[in-house]
Design a protein around this motif. Sequence first.
Motif, PDB file in Angstrom:
ATOM      1  N   LEU A 112       0.826  -1.204   0.000  1.00  0.00           N
ATOM      2  CA  LEU A 112       0.000   0.000   0.000  1.00  0.00           C
ATOM      3  C   LEU A 112       0.863   1.257   0.000  1.00  0.00           C
ATOM      4  N   ASP A 113       1.914   1.258   0.823  1.00  0.00           N
ATOM      5  CA  ASP A 113       2.816   2.408   0.852  1.00  0.00           C
ATOM      6  C   ASP A 113       3.542   2.571  -0.480  1.00  0.00           C
ATOM      7  N   SER A 114       3.864   1.454  -1.121  1.00  0.00           N
ATOM      8  CA  SER A 114       4.522   1.517  -2.428  1.00  0.00           C
ATOM      9  C   SER A 114       3.597   2.138  -3.466  1.00  0.00           C
ATOM     10  N   PHE A 115       2.351   1.707  -3.453  1.00  0.00           N
ATOM     11  CA  PHE A 115       1.373   2.271  -4.383  1.00  0.00           C
ATOM     12  C   PHE A 115       1.134   3.749  -4.087  1.00  0.00           C
ATOM     13  N   TYR A 116       1.066   4.077  -2.817  1.00  0.00           N
ATOM     14  CA  TYR A 116       0.864   5.468  -2.387  1.00  0.00           C
ATOM     15  C   TYR A 116       2.013   6.358  -2.859  1.00  0.00           C
ATOM     16  N   LEU A 117       3.248   5.931  -2.619  1.00  0.00           N
ATOM     17  CA  LEU A 117       4.400   6.731  -3.020  1.00  0.00           C
ATOM     18  C   LEU A 117       4.512   6.818  -4.537  1.00  0.00           C
ATOM     19  N   SER A 118       4.175   5.731  -5.227  1.00  0.00           N
ATOM     20  CA  SER A 118       4.257   5.732  -6.683  1.00  0.00           C
ATOM     21  C   SER A 118       3.288   6.736  -7.289  1.00  0.00           C
ATOM     22  N   VAL A 119       2.051   6.728  -6.827  1.00  0.00           N
ATOM     23  CA  VAL A 119       1.051   7.653  -7.364  1.00  0.00           C
ATOM     24  C   VAL A 119       1.397   9.093  -7.002  1.00  0.00           C
ATOM     25  N   MET A 120       1.803   9.329  -5.759  1.00  0.00           N
ATOM     26  CA  MET A 120       2.158  10.686  -5.343  1.00  0.00           C
ATOM     27  C   MET A 120       3.371  11.214  -6.120  1.00  0.00           C
ATOM     28  N   SER A 121       4.257  10.313  -6.513  1.00  0.00           N
ATOM     29  CA  SER A 121       5.441  10.728  -7.273  1.00  0.00           C
ATOM     30  C   SER A 121       5.097  10.997  -8.731  1.00  0.00           C
ATOM     31  N   VAL A 122       4.346  10.083  -9.343  1.00  0.00           N
ATOM     32  CA  VAL A 122       3.997  10.229 -10.756  1.00  0.00           C
ATOM     33  C   VAL A 122       3.161  11.482 -10.991  1.00  0.00           C
ATOM     34  N   THR A 123       2.278  11.785 -10.057  1.00  0.00           N
ATOM     35  CA  THR A 123       1.426  12.970 -10.188  1.00  0.00           C
ATOM     36  C   THR A 123       2.096  14.229  -9.660  1.00  0.00           C
ATOM     37  N   THR A 124       3.366  14.140  -9.293  1.00  0.00           N
ATOM     38  CA  THR A 124       4.198  15.255  -8.819  1.00  0.00           C
ATOM     39  C   THR A 124       3.635  15.931  -7.573  1.00  0.00           C
ATOM     40  N   VAL A 125       2.903  15.180  -6.747  1.00  0.00           N
ATOM     41  CA  VAL A 125       2.395  15.744  -5.493  1.00  0.00           C
ATOM     42  C   VAL A 125       3.513  15.798  -4.463  1.00  0.00           C
TER      43      VAL A 125
END
Length: 259
Positions: A175-188
């Motif tokens: 879950l943390d991996s998915f969270y960090l991946s999405v937050m990174s890809v979307t430049t949040v």
Amino acid sequence: MAVLMDAINPSIPKPKFGSESIVRQACILLILYLSLGVVIYWFNRHHFVGPKTNPVVDALYFCIVTMCTIGFGDITPNSNATKLFSILFVLVGFGFIDILLSGMVSYVLDLQENYLLKTVQHDGDKRDLATSYIIDVKKGRMRIRLKVGLALGVVVLCIGIGVGVMHFVEHLEWLDSFYLSVMSVTTVGYGDRAFKTMPGRLFAAIWLLVSTVAVARAFLYLAEARVDKRHRRMAKWVLGQDMTVSQFLAADIDNNGYV
């Protein structure tokens, strides 16, 4: 589409814009720019605070995170000189991202469109199917829906690759991996999770740049799809009206024989 041109010459050859040379120049400038950033970081590395791994990897990681406007906050400048460097680096970096984005997408689409057009021309049995669902032969380009699908597919692929690397390299939960991946890809980039290992930061330096470009292009294609849909509605309404020859000629505002 109403066509006013002679039937013998129904289409205009697709122009070439030298997208390959633009990509080459943008890549060279980007490499030089990142190299300059790494060198400046190296000489001022004691004025950056945060968890450290390898100085060169940390420098490249910081430059990419800054240029892509992600800003995890794990490495930050703590002197006036390094703060000024960060300001200039991100402002100038916007230009390189824009040039690289436009050039790469144009080059890739040129390759895809040329391949698809050749396939259609050499396969008469599948011409109608390809024309209907893949390309617009008259316009000489891929249909907008396919471009949107490809762009979104690349974004999903980037997220998936990021999840796998973060789980197995950074040892984060799924879950943390998915969270960090999405937050990174979307430049949040909230900053509560970031890359801490040297392999992870080395991967992030490449992955963040590619994923940022992919997301930006996906949004552009979505906007283009909405505009294209509106244009189709307007064209359908116009072509449904009773028009005289003079009105058709007046509608050809660019004098290319098409309305």
